[in-house]
Design a protein around this motif. Structure first.
Motif, PDB file in Angstrom:
ATOM      1  N   TYR A  36       6.601   2.292   3.761  1.00 28.67           N
ATOM      2  CA  TYR A  36       5.687   2.770   4.869  1.00 28.67           C
ATOM      3  C   TYR A  36       6.486   4.165   5.383  1.00 28.67           C
ATOM      4  CZ  TYR A  36       4.112  -1.945   5.595  1.00 28.67           C
ATOM      5  OH  TYR A  36       3.318  -3.056   5.295  1.00 28.67           O
ATOM      6  N   ARG A  91       6.002  -1.946  -1.084  1.00 22.54           N
ATOM      7  CA  ARG A  91       5.250  -1.140  -0.333  1.00 22.54           C
ATOM      8  C   ARG A  91       6.147  -0.302   0.449  1.00 22.54           C
ATOM      9  NH1 ARG A  91       0.115  -3.652   2.507  1.00 22.54           N
ATOM     10  NH2 ARG A  91      -0.908  -1.628   3.165  1.00 22.54           N
ATOM     11  N   TYR A  99       0.626 -12.023  10.946  1.00 20.56           N
ATOM     12  CA  TYR A  99      -0.233 -11.136  10.369  1.00 20.56           C
ATOM     13  C   TYR A  99      -1.621 -11.056  10.856  1.00 20.56           C
ATOM     14  CZ  TYR A  99       3.071 -10.008   6.502  1.00 20.56           C
ATOM     15  OH  TYR A  99       4.059  -9.527   5.862  1.00 20.56           O
ATOM     16  N   SER A 118       6.939  -9.819  -2.934  1.00 15.99           N
ATOM     17  CA  SER A 118       8.100  -8.997  -3.176  1.00 15.99           C
ATOM     18  C   SER A 118       9.384  -9.414  -2.338  1.00 15.99           C
ATOM     19  CB  SER A 118       7.489  -7.661  -3.039  1.00 15.99           C
ATOM     20  OG  SER A 118       8.542  -6.873  -2.408  1.00 15.99           O
ATOM     21  N   GLU A 172       3.029  -8.190  -0.919  1.00 16.27           N
ATOM     22  CA  GLU A 172       4.148  -8.006   0.062  1.00 16.27           C
ATOM     23  C   GLU A 172       5.241  -8.929   0.061  1.00 16.27           C
ATOM     24  OE1 GLU A 172       3.956  -5.102   3.324  1.00 16.27           O
ATOM     25  OE2 GLU A 172       3.810  -6.718   4.388  1.00 16.27           O
ATOM     26  N   ARG A 186       2.559  -3.685   9.586  1.00 13.62           N
ATOM     27  CA  ARG A 186       1.163  -3.653   9.497  1.00 13.62           C
ATOM     28  C   ARG A 186       0.483  -3.155  10.681  1.00 13.62           C
ATOM     29  NH1 ARG A 186      -1.157  -6.351   5.021  1.00 13.62           N
ATOM     30  NH2 ARG A 186       0.095  -5.999   3.279  1.00 13.62           N
ATOM     31  N   TRP A 196       2.191   1.894  -2.377  1.00 13.49           N
ATOM     32  CA  TRP A 196       2.689   1.001  -3.277  1.00 13.49           C
ATOM     33  C   TRP A 196       3.290   1.639  -4.396  1.00 13.49           C
ATOM     34  CZ3 TRP A 196       3.567  -4.184  -2.426  1.00 13.49           C
ATOM     35  CH2 TRP A 196       2.469  -4.970  -1.435  1.00 13.49           C
TER      36      TRP A 196
END
Lengths: 72, 330
Positions: free
Chosen positions: A42, A40, B69, B30, B27, A19, A31
């Protein structure tokens, strides 16, 4: 894939790192729905590709320097 | 019915800022489902509550999974903190002194002040001062927190750094010779003037080619002279010892604390006796302005003695801190 290459990294560490790289513009993401589950993905952005050779060079320099220090 | 994973993700989303919430929660969901699938395959059974508990334990608490995060958040960040410290160290002492002066300058109770009034008002002035300092501190924190929020990348342009600009190492035990000699000089002058020339203190007027003299100090002031003399003699003695020893020591600090406490006592006594220690009647009585001038002088003296008490109290605190630091550093 990473663990196959010998890099065991915790999910809680890996995804926030991805991220952050995305925030810095070095990665892009999108996505996709696979097996009825959103995932997701990358990938390197243009800026990431431009910076990659420099970062690889820096990394190799550090590794070489550490090797010399450990050998001496 | 919501599953443990739903509850977990709900707690995760509560700990995330709105702009990250949707993406991050999807995210993590998942990732949890992948982990659950892997475990289900390994154990050869379909996922159940117990398996969810095991998987969620692996992921850690909602707060711990969310932490990486989030960007590091500061009320006042490391870039602003040195400036914040500088502002605090300048503004708070000024606020303290202004609050003290403001309190005593606005002192409107009739003089003489009684001992009880004095103690009550000193306590009140200290309370006001603390309140002003705390309020000032709070306001400065709010201003810097806003700056941090509005300008998170704020930084002062680095000037060209010169090692010669480095501050000297703090030497709390070092004496200041110039200061000590000046104090000795003025104490000697005070001692000589108030012991031998007390009758010469007053107002001199040159009228019709002749000098006239009106004393202003009263006999009540004379009662203070032995105490003032004692204060000056002790000051001279302490400063002489310090000049000979060349540094502050435990004993001299104790001696100084006693001297400052004595100074507080004398200032407090003066504060309670202001209307008795001087008179302007002889000097201005005929002009009719004596009472106005006297009330103005009274107010000035109230502030002066209150500030003297504060300064001595601060000196005692500084001495005590230096004594404690000296003990800690061995």
């Amino acid at each position: 894939l990473l663990s196959e290459k010998g890099l065991e990294i915790d999910q809680g560490t890996l995804y926030p790192l991805l991220r952050r790289l995305e925030t810095q513009g070095l990665l892009g993401s999108n996505w996709r729905v696979e097996d009825a589950r959103p995932r997701r993905y990358y990938k390197l952005s243009q800026a990431g590709q431009d910076n990659l050779p420099r970062l690889i060079h820096e990394w190799k320099t550090i590794v070489q320097m550490m090797q010399r220090m450990l050998e001496s | 019915m919501d599953t443990l994973i739903d509850r977990y993700l709900n707690a995760v989303s509560e700990n995330l800022p709105a702009r990250l919430r949707k993406d991050t929660v999807t995210e993590i969901r998942s990732l949890i489902q992948d982990a659950l699938d892997d475990r289900s395959k390994e154990e050869g059974r379909s996922p159940d509550n117990e398996m969810m508990v095991e998987v969620l334990k692996q992921f850690g608490s909602p707060q711990s999974i969310v932490a990486p995060y989030l960007p590091e958040k500061y009320l006042i960040g490391p870039r602003l903190f040195p400036t914040f410290n500088l502002v605090i160290s300048i503004v708070l002492p000024i606020l303290a002194v202004l609050s003290m002066i403001g309190f005593w300058a606005g002192y409107s109770q009739p003089v003489p002040i009684t001992g009880v009034d004095l103690v009550a008002n000193i306590a009140k002035s200290i309370g006001n001062m603390l309140s002003a300092v705390i309020q000032g501190f709070g306001n400065i924190v709010i201003i810097f927190a806003i700056l941090q929020w509005v300008l998170p990348d704020f930084r002062i342009k680095p000037k060209e750094w010169d090692p010669r600009s480095l501050k000297a190492v703090r030497q709390p035990d070092k004496i200041k010779r110039g200061e000590l000699i000046t104090e000795i000089f003025f104490s000697l002058i005070g001692l000589i003037v108030f012991t031998f020339y007390i009758d010469k203190i007053g107002i001199y007027n040159y009228v019709n080619g002749q000098w006239t003299f009106t004393p202003i100090l009263t006999s009540a002031f004379n009662n203070f002279i032995p105490w003032l003399d004692l204060l000056w003699v002790i000051t001279i003695l302490l400063n002489t010892i310090l000049l000979r020893r060349g540094a502050w020591e435990y004993g001299t600090r104790l001696f100084a604390i006693a001297l400052y406490a004595f100074g507080i006592g004398i200032s407090a006594s003066f504060l309670t006796s202001i209307p008795y220690i001087y008179t302007l009647q002889g000097a201005f009585g005929q002009l009719g302005g004596a009472s106005i001038l006297q009330s103005l002088i009274n107010q000035v003296l109230i502030v002066a003695f209150a500030v003297a008490i504060l300064v001595n109290a601060l000196k005692i605190i500084k001495m005590l801190l230096n004594m404690v630091r000296g003990r800690i550093n061995g």
